[in-house]
Design a protein around this motif. Sequence first.
Motif, PDB file in Angstrom:
ATOM      1  N   MET A   1      -7.938  -3.302   7.038  1.00 38.15           N
ATOM      2  CA  MET A   1      -6.632  -2.926   7.255  1.00 38.15           C
ATOM      3  C   MET A   1      -5.730  -3.840   6.014  1.00 38.15           C
ATOM      4  N   SER A   2      -4.992  -3.406   5.525  1.00 40.60           N
ATOM      5  CA  SER A   2      -4.209  -3.806   4.255  1.00 40.60           C
ATOM      6  C   SER A   2      -2.674  -4.272   4.777  1.00 40.60           C
TER       7      SER A   2
ATOM      8  N   PHE B   1      -0.360  -2.840   2.436  1.00 43.47           N
ATOM      9  CA  PHE B   1       0.236  -1.471   2.628  1.00 43.47           C
ATOM     10  C   PHE B   1       1.301  -1.376   3.703  1.00 43.47           C
TER      11      PHE B   1
ATOM     12  N   PHE C   1      -1.104   1.180  12.105  1.00 40.43           N
ATOM     13  CA  PHE C   1      -0.470   1.521  10.791  1.00 40.43           C
ATOM     14  C   PHE C   1       0.608   2.501  10.831  1.00 40.43           C
TER      15      PHE C   1
ATOM     16  N   ALA D   1      -4.381   8.214  10.968  1.00 42.66           N
ATOM     17  CA  ALA D   1      -3.650   6.679  10.722  1.00 42.66           C
ATOM     18  C   ALA D   1      -4.018   5.890  12.002  1.00 42.66           C
TER      19      ALA D   1
ATOM     20  N   HIS E   1      12.545   5.198   0.611  1.00 41.35           N
ATOM     21  CA  HIS E   1      12.397   6.607   0.477  1.00 41.35           C
ATOM     22  C   HIS E   1      13.484   7.182   1.403  1.00 41.35           C
TER      23      HIS E   1
ATOM     24  N   ARG F   1       4.268  -2.714   2.205  1.00 41.02           N
ATOM     25  CA  ARG F   1       4.835  -1.800   1.431  1.00 41.02           C
ATOM     26  C   ARG F   1       5.724  -0.589   1.891  1.00 41.02           C
ATOM     27  N   GLU F   2       4.888  -0.022   2.766  1.00 42.78           N
ATOM     28  CA  GLU F   2       5.246   1.269   3.570  1.00 42.78           C
ATOM     29  C   GLU F   2       6.752   0.949   4.268  1.00 42.78           C
TER      30      GLU F   2
ATOM     31  N   ILE G   1       6.758  11.975   8.977  1.00 45.36           N
ATOM     32  CA  ILE G   1       5.878  11.198   8.577  1.00 45.36           C
ATOM     33  C   ILE G   1       4.834  10.504   9.514  1.00 45.36           C
TER      34      ILE G   1
ATOM     35  N   THR H   1       2.239  13.405  10.108  1.00 44.70           N
ATOM     36  CA  THR H   1       1.290  13.389   9.070  1.00 44.70           C
ATOM     37  C   THR H   1       0.259  12.199   9.225  1.00 44.70           C
ATOM     38  N   MET H   2       0.818  10.978   9.426  1.00 44.60           N
ATOM     39  CA  MET H   2      -0.124   9.729   9.644  1.00 44.60           C
ATOM     40  C   MET H   2      -1.088   9.973  10.642  1.00 44.60           C
TER      41      MET H   2
END
Lengths: 216, 287
Positions: free
Chosen positions: B1-2, B5, B218, B214, B16, B8-9, B205, B208-209
């Motif tokens: 797991m990052s 990310f 996450f 995900a 966004h 950042r997300e 979102i 979609t995840m």
Amino acid sequence: MLKLHNLKMRYPNGDGLDGVNLEVRNGEFVYLVGPTGAGKTSVLKLIYMEEFPDEGYVLVDEYSSQDIRDKEIPYLRRKLGIIFQDFKLLEDRDVFENVAFVLRVTGARSRDIKKKTLRALGEVGLSHKSRKMPEELSGGEQQRVAIARAIVNEPFILLADEPTGNLDPKTAVEILSLLDKLNARGTAVLMATHNYELVNNTSKRIVSIKNGRTLN
Amino acid sequence: MSLFFVLREGFGGLRHSRFSGFVATATVAISLILIGIFLIITVNLGKFVQFLRSRVELEVFLDDSFDEIKIQDLTDEIKRMEGVANLTFISKEMAIREFQNLFKDKQEDYFETLGYNPLPASFRVKLQDNYRTASGAEVVFKSLSSLEDIREEDIVYTREYLVILEKYIKFAIAIDFIVGIIVCLSALLLVSNNIRLIILSKNKIIETMKLVGATNFFIRTPLFIQGIVQGFLGGIISALFLYTLLKLAAIEIPGFISVDWRIYLLLANLGILLGFAGSFAAVRRYL
Ligand SMILES: Nc1ncnc2c1ncn2[C@@H]1O[C@H](COP(=O)(O)OP(=O)(O)OP(=O)(O)O)[C@@H](O)[C@H]1O
Ligand SMILES: [Mg+2]
């Protein structure tokens, strides 16, 4: 391997499925064809376990709808690639990031992400548009991005729910031949559609569904 | 797991979803400004009431015939009384000096012409906090007047002032209470509306995840980070706004409004809480 056995499912309003049997072997291409409201989308939801059957079971590789735990559902879905009539791209990021998203949220290593994303975009012929935003693309291109996103994790099967529904006939044929190409490379495909014309003279296996029942 | 990310997300999400992010932040800020103004008014109202009440005192005038021993006895007795915080003895000489200070613009010295000191000595009796009311003062008044050699008419206090003060304080507290309820309700309304907005804006979102596999970690973490950052920003904005507002107000009415700096800390923290609650609700709705 994908297997649906004697599925029955009711939505609270009484609609639902009433006996669905279907098997898709690895590498196979199967059309699920039926009129509007027949239950095609419901069947796909049962496969990616958004819904669960009241009777019968779904097998996706080692996962069974009868004993899968909530925590395992994300891992089940990583074995599937799912595409929809309305593409479901994230409008807030570009093509590359839409595809890379799958790898990022599933914790891929960053040096693999670029390689795999570019490869998937190459497969669908969109390498040159990787920095475009979804809204800058045509419908057919958007669906190709969605397909790239679906295959980037190398699923064993693609589930396509009316993938050509929003596209003109010429573009629809292009998408179909893209799915064909991916299938030829070994990915199984299960495509739901109510468009009989589309499957009229196909050599692929067709499973019909009506009123929540598959016919043999 | 990052972890990278997820961070950042989370922060990327701010970039966004600029519009919904802006609305979320503004909503938190407005709610907190309302709450902040209410808190400042309440705190200052409380301080003002305390100040008015602290001025409540009873003055007991003493007969010129009382000697030092008598005065010492009375002092001891009054100090022991229920409701009395402390008392000050004002001698005849001090009373004169006070009087002269009060009227020092007048050139003539009345007492010089009079030839003797007509002002009596007195005790000034301060009350304990919870006796600084009309009924509390009355209790002390009763005890004082029951003292030997002290008559009721020797005791002076602003009974009417207290009664009126009491009435206004009750009124002010009632108004403050109603305003508080209105403020809380509007803040609640704003925030719940905000949460609905967040839910709507995150719907796609999250969906979609979920579809691409995900894990909940996450999906949740970036949204929490986003909510917390937005809430914190809202808190900071409300603190800056109130700070500026009060600076301007202080120019208008110097020394009237005082603000504990901790209120800004409170607002920032409340902002974080609201932002977190918003994203928490959004996540719960879809996971
Ligand atoms: N979430 C839901 N709640 C209640 N009923 C539903 C739900 N989803 C589908 N249905 C009902 O179940 C039946 C099958 O719906 P489904 O969406 O699976 O059909 P479909 O074959 O995909 O149709 P279409 O070709 O129009 O997409 C329909 O009668 C529909 O009204
Ligand atoms: Mg459907």
